[in-house]
Write a protein that holds these residues in place. Structure first.
Motif, PDB file in Angstrom:
ATOM      1  N   ALA A  31       0.832  -1.198   0.000  1.00 39.82           N
ATOM      2  CA  ALA A  31       0.000   0.000   0.000  1.00 39.82           C
ATOM      3  C   ALA A  31       0.868   1.251   0.000  1.00 39.82           C
ATOM      4  O   ALA A  31       2.045   1.218   0.358  1.00 39.82           O
ATOM      5  N   ILE A  32       0.268   2.364  -0.413  1.00 40.37           N
ATOM      6  CA  ILE A  32       0.926   3.663  -0.387  1.00 40.37           C
ATOM      7  C   ILE A  32       0.454   4.433   0.835  1.00 40.37           C
ATOM      8  O   ILE A  32      -0.735   4.440   1.170  1.00 40.37           O
ATOM      9  N   HIS A  33       1.377   5.098   1.515  1.00 38.03           N
ATOM     10  CA  HIS A  33       1.073   5.981   2.637  1.00 38.03           C
ATOM     11  C   HIS A  33       1.685   7.348   2.327  1.00 38.03           C
ATOM     12  O   HIS A  33       2.695   7.435   1.623  1.00 38.03           O
ATOM     13  N   VAL A  34       1.096   8.403   2.863  1.00 41.21           N
ATOM     14  CA  VAL A  34       1.578   9.750   2.592  1.00 41.21           C
ATOM     15  C   VAL A  34       1.786  10.512   3.893  1.00 41.21           C
ATOM     16  O   VAL A  34       0.915  10.498   4.769  1.00 41.21           O
ATOM     17  N   ALA A  35       2.933  11.164   4.008  1.00 45.25           N
ATOM     18  CA  ALA A  35       3.201  12.096   5.105  1.00 45.25           C
ATOM     19  C   ALA A  35       3.469  13.455   4.472  1.00 45.25           C
ATOM     20  O   ALA A  35       4.405  13.597   3.678  1.00 45.25           O
ATOM     21  N   THR A  36       2.647  14.449   4.788  1.00 40.99           N
ATOM     22  CA  THR A  36       2.729  15.715   4.074  1.00 40.99           C
ATOM     23  C   THR A  36       2.272  16.869   4.946  1.00 40.99           C
ATOM     24  O   THR A  36       1.564  16.675   5.951  1.00 40.99           O
ATOM     25  N   SER A  37       2.654  18.068   4.546  1.00 38.83           N
ATOM     26  CA  SER A  37       2.126  19.283   5.173  1.00 38.83           C
ATOM     27  C   SER A  37       1.289  20.057   4.168  1.00 38.83           C
ATOM     28  O   SER A  37       0.853  21.166   4.441  1.00 38.83           O
ATOM     29  N   SER A  38       1.065  19.457   3.001  1.00 43.12           N
ATOM     30  CA  SER A  38       0.335  20.105   1.908  1.00 43.12           C
ATOM     31  C   SER A  38      -1.148  19.753   1.943  1.00 43.12           C
ATOM     32  O   SER A  38      -1.518  18.574   1.967  1.00 43.12           O
ATOM     33  N   GLU A  39      -1.991  20.760   1.908  1.00 41.89           N
ATOM     34  CA  GLU A  39      -3.429  20.525   1.880  1.00 41.89           C
ATOM     35  C   GLU A  39      -3.843  19.838   0.579  1.00 41.89           C
ATOM     36  O   GLU A  39      -4.758  19.005   0.565  1.00 41.89           O
ATOM     37  N   ALA A  40      -3.168  20.192  -0.520  1.00 38.88           N
ATOM     38  CA  ALA A  40      -3.491  19.568  -1.810  1.00 38.88           C
ATOM     39  C   ALA A  40      -3.170  18.082  -1.798  1.00 38.88           C
ATOM     40  O   ALA A  40      -3.934  17.266  -2.330  1.00 38.88           O
ATOM     41  N   MET A  41      -2.056  17.702  -1.164  1.00 36.23           N
ATOM     42  CA  MET A  41      -1.698  16.281  -1.071  1.00 36.23           C
ATOM     43  C   MET A  41      -2.654  15.547  -0.135  1.00 36.23           C
ATOM     44  O   MET A  41      -3.027  14.391  -0.388  1.00 36.23           O
ATOM     45  N   LEU A  42      -3.055  16.209   0.950  1.00 34.53           N
ATOM     46  CA  LEU A  42      -4.028  15.596   1.866  1.00 34.53           C
ATOM     47  C   LEU A  42      -5.343  15.328   1.144  1.00 34.53           C
ATOM     48  O   LEU A  42      -5.952  14.265   1.299  1.00 34.53           O
ATOM     49  N   SER A  43      -5.778  16.291   0.356  1.00 29.31           N
ATOM     50  CA  SER A  43      -7.027  16.149  -0.392  1.00 29.31           C
ATOM     51  C   SER A  43      -6.918  15.039  -1.431  1.00 29.31           C
ATOM     52  O   SER A  43      -7.840  14.220  -1.576  1.00 29.31           O
ATOM     53  N   MET A  44      -5.791  14.999  -2.138  1.00 35.89           N
ATOM     54  CA  MET A  44      -5.594  13.947  -3.148  1.00 35.89           C
ATOM     55  C   MET A  44      -5.527  12.580  -2.483  1.00 35.89           C
ATOM     56  O   MET A  44      -6.112  11.603  -2.968  1.00 35.89           O
ATOM     57  N   GLY A  45      -4.817  12.487  -1.367  1.00 35.73           N
ATOM     58  CA  GLY A  45      -4.726  11.218  -0.646  1.00 35.73           C
ATOM     59  C   GLY A  45      -6.087  10.716  -0.204  1.00 35.73           C
ATOM     60  O   GLY A  45      -6.392   9.525  -0.321  1.00 35.73           O
ATOM     61  N   ALA A  46      -6.931  11.640   0.294  1.00 36.82           N
ATOM     62  CA  ALA A  46      -8.274  11.257   0.730  1.00 36.82           C
ATOM     63  C   ALA A  46      -9.116  10.769  -0.438  1.00 36.82           C
ATOM     64  O   ALA A  46      -9.868   9.786  -0.318  1.00 36.82           O
ATOM     65  N   SER A  47      -8.983  11.426  -1.596  1.00 39.37           N
ATOM     66  CA  SER A  47      -9.764  11.013  -2.772  1.00 39.37           C
ATOM     67  C   SER A  47      -9.323   9.660  -3.305  1.00 39.37           C
ATOM     68  O   SER A  47     -10.111   8.954  -3.938  1.00 39.37           O
ATOM     69  N   LEU A  48      -8.077   9.297  -3.013  1.00 38.41           N
ATOM     70  CA  LEU A  48      -7.544   8.010  -3.470  1.00 38.41           C
ATOM     71  C   LEU A  48      -7.666   6.929  -2.404  1.00 38.41           C
ATOM     72  O   LEU A  48      -7.226   5.796  -2.613  1.00 38.41           O
ATOM     73  N   ALA A  49      -8.266   7.282  -1.267  1.00 43.14           N
ATOM     74  CA  ALA A  49      -8.411   6.349  -0.141  1.00 43.14           C
ATOM     75  C   ALA A  49      -7.061   5.845   0.342  1.00 43.14           C
ATOM     76  O   ALA A  49      -6.878   4.667   0.659  1.00 43.14           O
ATOM     77  N   VAL A  50      -6.099   6.762   0.402  1.00 44.37           N
ATOM     78  CA  VAL A  50      -4.746   6.437   0.843  1.00 44.37           C
ATOM     79  C   VAL A  50      -4.548   6.923   2.274  1.00 44.37           C
ATOM     80  O   VAL A  50      -5.031   8.001   2.652  1.00 44.37           O
ATOM     81  N   ASP A  51      -3.842   6.128   3.070  1.00 45.83           N
ATOM     82  CA  ASP A  51      -3.522   6.515   4.441  1.00 45.83           C
ATOM     83  C   ASP A  51      -2.619   7.749   4.409  1.00 45.83           C
ATOM     84  O   ASP A  51      -1.467   7.676   3.985  1.00 45.83           O
ATOM     85  N   THR A  52      -3.167   8.894   4.840  1.00 48.16           N
ATOM     86  CA  THR A  52      -2.438  10.159   4.753  1.00 48.16           C
ATOM     87  C   THR A  52      -2.396  10.839   6.111  1.00 48.16           C
ATOM     88  O   THR A  52      -3.416  10.935   6.796  1.00 48.16           O
ATOM     89  N   SER A  53      -1.204  11.282   6.502  1.00 51.12           N
ATOM     90  CA  SER A  53      -1.062  11.987   7.782  1.00 51.12           C
ATOM     91  C   SER A  53      -0.422  13.345   7.541  1.00 51.12           C
ATOM     92  O   SER A  53       0.443  13.506   6.680  1.00 51.12           O
ATOM     93  N   LYS A  54      -0.899  14.332   8.308  1.00 49.73           N
ATOM     94  CA  LYS A  54      -0.365  15.680   8.191  1.00 49.73           C
ATOM     95  C   LYS A  54       0.725  15.889   9.236  1.00 49.73           C
ATOM     96  O   LYS A  54       0.528  15.606  10.417  1.00 49.73           O
ATOM     97  N   SER A  55       1.874  16.373   8.774  1.00 50.52           N
ATOM     98  CA  SER A  55       2.998  16.599   9.683  1.00 50.52           C
ATOM     99  C   SER A  55       3.817  17.775   9.197  1.00 50.52           C
ATOM    100  O   SER A  55       4.068  17.923   7.998  1.00 50.52           O
TER     101      SER A  55
END
Length: 266
Positions: A155-179
Protein backbone atom coordinates in the motif's frame (compact mmCIF):
# COMPACT_ATOMS: atom_id res chain seq x y z
CA UNK A 1 71.07 7.84 -7.84
CA UNK A 2 68.19 9.74 -9.50
CA UNK A 3 68.50 13.50 -9.73
CA UNK A 4 65.93 15.98 -8.44
CA UNK A 5 64.60 16.58 -11.93
CA UNK A 6 64.24 12.87 -12.56
CA UNK A 7 62.37 12.33 -9.31
CA UNK A 8 60.08 15.22 -10.23
CA UNK A 9 59.35 13.59 -13.60
CA UNK A 10 58.58 10.26 -11.93
CA UNK A 11 56.28 11.80 -9.30
CA UNK A 12 54.45 13.89 -11.90
CA UNK A 13 53.93 10.79 -14.01
CA UNK A 14 52.55 8.73 -11.15
CA UNK A 15 50.20 11.52 -10.07
CA UNK A 16 48.47 11.21 -13.44
CA UNK A 17 47.62 7.56 -12.96
CA UNK A 18 44.05 7.34 -11.70
CA UNK A 19 43.35 3.90 -13.17
CA UNK A 20 44.76 1.10 -10.94
CA UNK A 21 45.63 -1.04 -13.99
CA UNK A 22 47.64 1.80 -15.51
CA UNK A 23 49.36 2.40 -12.17
CA UNK A 24 50.48 -1.23 -11.83
CA UNK A 25 51.75 -1.47 -15.41
CA UNK A 26 53.62 1.83 -15.17
CA UNK A 27 55.23 0.90 -11.85
CA UNK A 28 56.42 -2.37 -13.38
CA UNK A 29 57.96 -0.49 -16.29
CA UNK A 30 59.72 1.88 -13.88
CA UNK A 31 61.03 -0.96 -11.66
CA UNK A 32 62.34 -2.90 -14.65
CA UNK A 33 64.16 0.11 -16.07
CA UNK A 34 65.56 1.07 -12.64
CA UNK A 35 66.86 -2.44 -11.98
CA UNK A 36 68.50 -2.44 -15.39
CA UNK A 37 70.19 0.89 -14.68
CA UNK A 38 71.79 -0.21 -11.40
CA UNK A 39 72.81 -3.63 -12.66
CA UNK A 40 75.29 -2.07 -15.09
CA UNK A 41 78.96 -2.13 -14.14
CA UNK A 42 80.05 1.33 -15.27
CA UNK A 43 78.95 4.93 -14.87
CA UNK A 44 78.63 5.15 -18.60
CA UNK A 45 76.29 2.21 -18.77
CA UNK A 46 74.36 3.55 -15.81
CA UNK A 47 74.00 6.87 -17.58
CA UNK A 48 72.64 5.13 -20.66
CA UNK A 49 70.23 3.10 -18.55
CA UNK A 50 69.17 6.21 -16.68
CA UNK A 51 68.22 7.74 -19.97
CA UNK A 52 66.33 4.54 -20.73
CA UNK A 53 64.59 4.92 -17.39
CA UNK A 54 63.48 8.42 -18.25
CA UNK A 55 62.33 7.25 -21.64
CA UNK A 56 60.34 4.44 -20.06
CA UNK A 57 58.85 6.83 -17.52
CA UNK A 58 57.84 9.14 -20.34
CA UNK A 59 56.22 6.22 -22.08
CA UNK A 60 54.32 5.47 -18.88
CA UNK A 61 53.08 9.05 -18.82
CA UNK A 62 51.90 8.79 -22.40
CA UNK A 63 50.27 5.48 -21.59
CA UNK A 64 48.46 7.05 -18.60
CA UNK A 65 47.39 10.12 -20.56
CA UNK A 66 46.03 8.37 -23.63
CA UNK A 67 44.90 5.17 -21.93
CA UNK A 68 46.02 3.18 -24.97
CA UNK A 69 48.40 0.24 -24.77
CA UNK A 70 48.87 -2.25 -27.58
CA UNK A 71 45.79 -0.85 -29.31
CA UNK A 72 43.44 -1.27 -26.31
CA UNK A 73 41.59 1.75 -24.89
CA UNK A 74 41.51 1.68 -21.08
CA UNK A 75 40.74 5.29 -20.12
CA UNK A 76 37.97 5.46 -17.53
CA UNK A 77 34.92 7.61 -18.23
CA UNK A 78 34.37 10.08 -15.39
CA UNK A 79 30.72 10.85 -14.49
CA UNK A 80 29.53 14.34 -15.34
CA UNK A 81 29.07 16.72 -12.41
CA UNK A 82 26.30 18.73 -14.09
CA UNK A 83 24.21 18.46 -17.23
CA UNK A 84 21.58 20.20 -19.30
CA UNK A 85 18.40 18.11 -19.56
CA UNK A 86 16.38 18.25 -22.77
CA UNK A 87 12.74 17.86 -21.78
CA UNK A 88 10.06 17.13 -24.36
CA UNK A 89 6.42 15.96 -24.17
CA UNK A 90 7.69 12.45 -24.81
CA UNK A 91 10.87 12.60 -22.68
CA UNK A 92 9.92 14.34 -19.43
CA UNK A 93 10.76 11.61 -16.91
CA UNK A 94 14.34 10.50 -16.32
CA UNK A 95 16.19 8.00 -14.14
CA UNK A 96 19.56 9.12 -12.77
CA UNK A 97 22.34 6.65 -12.02
CA UNK A 98 26.15 6.87 -11.84
CA UNK A 99 26.16 10.54 -12.80
CA UNK A 100 24.01 10.06 -15.90
CA UNK A 101 20.33 10.95 -16.44
CA UNK A 102 18.49 8.84 -19.01
CA UNK A 103 14.91 9.24 -20.28
CA UNK A 104 12.44 6.64 -19.07
CA UNK A 105 8.70 6.12 -19.38
CA UNK A 106 6.28 7.41 -16.77
CA UNK A 107 5.28 3.81 -16.10
CA UNK A 108 8.87 2.86 -15.33
CA UNK A 109 9.41 5.98 -13.22
CA UNK A 110 6.45 5.10 -10.99
CA UNK A 111 7.70 1.51 -10.75
CA UNK A 112 10.83 2.83 -9.01
CA UNK A 113 8.63 4.73 -6.57
CA UNK A 114 6.41 1.73 -5.77
CA UNK A 115 9.43 -0.40 -4.88
CA UNK A 116 10.90 2.00 -2.32
CA UNK A 117 10.29 2.06 1.43
CA UNK A 118 10.44 5.86 1.48
CA UNK A 119 10.08 8.33 -1.40
CA UNK A 120 10.91 11.98 -0.83
CA UNK A 121 9.28 14.45 -3.23
CA UNK A 122 11.41 17.54 -3.80
CA UNK A 123 10.11 20.52 -5.77
CA UNK A 124 12.45 22.66 -7.85
CA UNK A 125 12.47 26.48 -7.52
CA UNK A 126 10.29 26.92 -10.62
CA UNK A 127 7.74 24.24 -9.73
CA UNK A 128 4.10 25.16 -9.23
CA UNK A 129 3.53 24.12 -5.60
CA UNK A 130 1.80 20.74 -5.21
CA UNK A 131 0.65 20.61 -8.84
CA UNK A 132 3.00 17.96 -10.22
CA UNK A 133 3.31 16.29 -6.81
CA UNK A 134 -0.38 15.41 -6.71
CA UNK A 135 -0.20 14.05 -10.27
CA UNK A 136 2.77 11.83 -9.41
CA UNK A 137 1.01 10.61 -6.26
CA UNK A 138 -2.08 9.68 -8.26
CA UNK A 139 -0.03 7.79 -10.87
CA UNK A 140 2.04 6.00 -8.21
CA UNK A 141 -1.02 4.86 -6.24
CA UNK A 142 -2.55 3.48 -9.43
CA UNK A 143 0.72 1.72 -10.37
CA UNK A 144 0.96 0.12 -6.92
CA UNK A 145 -2.65 -1.03 -7.04
CA UNK A 146 -2.37 -2.45 -10.54
CA UNK A 147 0.87 -4.23 -9.57
CA UNK A 148 2.28 -5.87 -12.67
CA UNK A 149 5.88 -6.95 -13.41
CA UNK A 150 8.49 -5.34 -11.16
CA UNK A 151 6.03 -3.74 -8.72
CA UNK A 152 6.28 -4.65 -5.05
CA UNK A 153 2.82 -5.52 -3.66
CA UNK A 154 1.66 -3.31 -0.82
CA UNK A 155 0.00 0.00 0.00
CA UNK A 156 0.93 3.66 -0.39
CA UNK A 157 1.07 5.98 2.64
CA UNK A 158 1.58 9.75 2.59
CA UNK A 159 3.20 12.10 5.10
CA UNK A 160 2.73 15.72 4.07
CA UNK A 161 2.13 19.28 5.17
CA UNK A 162 0.34 20.10 1.91
CA UNK A 163 -3.43 20.52 1.88
CA UNK A 164 -3.49 19.57 -1.81
CA UNK A 165 -1.70 16.28 -1.07
CA UNK A 166 -4.03 15.60 1.87
CA UNK A 167 -7.03 16.15 -0.39
CA UNK A 168 -5.59 13.95 -3.15
CA UNK A 169 -4.73 11.22 -0.65
CA UNK A 170 -8.27 11.26 0.73
CA UNK A 171 -9.76 11.01 -2.77
CA UNK A 172 -7.54 8.01 -3.47
CA UNK A 173 -8.41 6.35 -0.14
CA UNK A 174 -4.75 6.44 0.84
CA UNK A 175 -3.52 6.52 4.44
CA UNK A 176 -2.44 10.16 4.75
CA UNK A 177 -1.06 11.99 7.78
CA UNK A 178 -0.36 15.68 8.19
CA UNK A 179 3.00 16.60 9.68
CA UNK A 180 5.09 19.75 9.80
CA UNK A 181 8.26 17.78 10.59
CA UNK A 182 8.55 15.75 7.38
CA UNK A 183 11.96 17.27 6.67
CA UNK A 184 13.27 15.62 9.86
CA UNK A 185 14.82 12.21 9.23
CA UNK A 186 13.87 10.82 12.64
CA UNK A 187 10.19 11.64 12.12
CA UNK A 188 10.12 10.05 8.67
CA UNK A 189 12.10 7.01 9.81
CA UNK A 190 9.75 6.52 12.77
CA UNK A 191 6.69 6.48 10.49
CA UNK A 192 8.32 4.24 7.87
CA UNK A 193 9.62 1.72 10.40
CA UNK A 194 6.06 0.90 11.47
CA UNK A 195 4.80 0.12 7.96
CA UNK A 196 4.28 -3.45 6.75
CA UNK A 197 6.83 -4.92 4.39
CA UNK A 198 6.19 -3.85 0.80
CA UNK A 199 4.40 -0.62 1.75
CA UNK A 200 5.72 2.74 0.51
CA UNK A 201 5.76 6.06 2.38
CA UNK A 202 5.64 9.14 0.14
CA UNK A 203 6.95 12.23 1.90
CA UNK A 204 6.37 15.81 0.77
CA UNK A 205 6.55 17.70 -1.34
CA UNK A 206 9.47 19.59 0.18
CA UNK A 207 11.35 22.49 -1.41
CA UNK A 208 14.57 21.20 -2.93
CA UNK A 209 17.70 22.41 -1.20
CA UNK A 210 19.86 21.34 -4.14
CA UNK A 211 21.41 18.01 -5.03
CA UNK A 212 23.72 17.89 -2.01
CA UNK A 213 21.15 18.81 0.64
CA UNK A 214 18.46 16.55 -0.85
CA UNK A 215 20.91 13.68 -1.13
CA UNK A 216 22.04 14.04 2.46
CA UNK A 217 18.46 13.87 3.77
CA UNK A 218 17.84 10.72 1.70
CA UNK A 219 21.10 9.14 2.90
CA UNK A 220 20.47 10.03 6.56
CA UNK A 221 16.96 8.56 6.44
CA UNK A 222 18.25 5.38 4.82
CA UNK A 223 20.91 5.07 7.53
CA UNK A 224 18.26 5.55 10.25
CA UNK A 225 16.20 2.73 8.70
CA UNK A 226 19.28 0.61 7.88
CA UNK A 227 18.26 0.26 4.23
CA UNK A 228 19.85 1.09 0.89
CA UNK A 229 19.83 4.44 -0.91
CA UNK A 230 18.34 4.63 -4.40
CA UNK A 231 16.23 2.37 -6.54
CA UNK A 232 18.67 -0.45 -7.21
CA UNK A 233 17.20 -2.52 -4.37
CA UNK A 234 13.65 -3.02 -3.16
CA UNK A 235 12.77 -1.34 0.12
CA UNK A 236 15.28 1.52 0.01
CA UNK A 237 15.02 5.29 0.29
CA UNK A 238 14.99 7.43 -2.84
CA UNK A 239 13.69 10.75 -4.06
CA UNK A 240 11.98 12.31 -7.05
CA UNK A 241 12.86 15.84 -8.14
CA UNK A 242 9.84 17.65 -9.57
CA UNK A 243 10.40 20.46 -12.08
CA UNK A 244 14.04 20.86 -11.17
CA UNK A 245 16.55 22.92 -13.18
CA UNK A 246 16.87 21.95 -16.83
CA UNK A 247 20.17 23.76 -17.34
CA UNK A 248 23.20 22.97 -15.23
CA UNK A 249 21.47 20.37 -13.09
CA UNK A 250 24.01 19.06 -10.58
CA UNK A 251 24.06 15.29 -11.04
CA UNK A 252 26.41 14.95 -8.07
CA UNK A 253 27.18 17.45 -5.33
CA UNK A 254 29.09 17.10 -2.10
CA UNK A 255 29.42 13.38 -2.66
CA UNK A 256 25.66 12.88 -3.03
CA UNK A 257 23.83 11.92 -6.25
CA UNK A 258 20.84 13.75 -7.67
CA UNK A 259 17.35 12.33 -7.10
CA UNK A 260 16.81 8.88 -8.62
CA UNK A 261 13.78 10.09 -10.60
CA UNK A 262 13.64 13.47 -12.38
CA UNK A 263 10.15 14.54 -13.49
CA UNK A 264 9.06 17.66 -15.37
CA UNK A 265 5.67 19.16 -16.17
CA UNK A 266 4.80 19.13 -19.89
Amino acid sequence: LLGVGEVHIMMTTLSRLHNPVLLVVSLLLILISTASAYSSGSKKAAGIDRRAFLSTTGAAAAFATTGVFLGTTTAAVQPAQAADIKVTPIAHTFVASDGVAKPTRENDATRFLTNAKVVYMFEGPDAKPDDLATQVLQLTVKRKADQGPGVTPGAIHVATSSEAMLSMGASLAVDTSKSKDISTKSVVASIASKLPKGDTLIVGPLPSGGTGADGQLVADTAAALDVAVGGAREGGVLSVLLDGPKQGLALTEGGYPVSTILWWTV
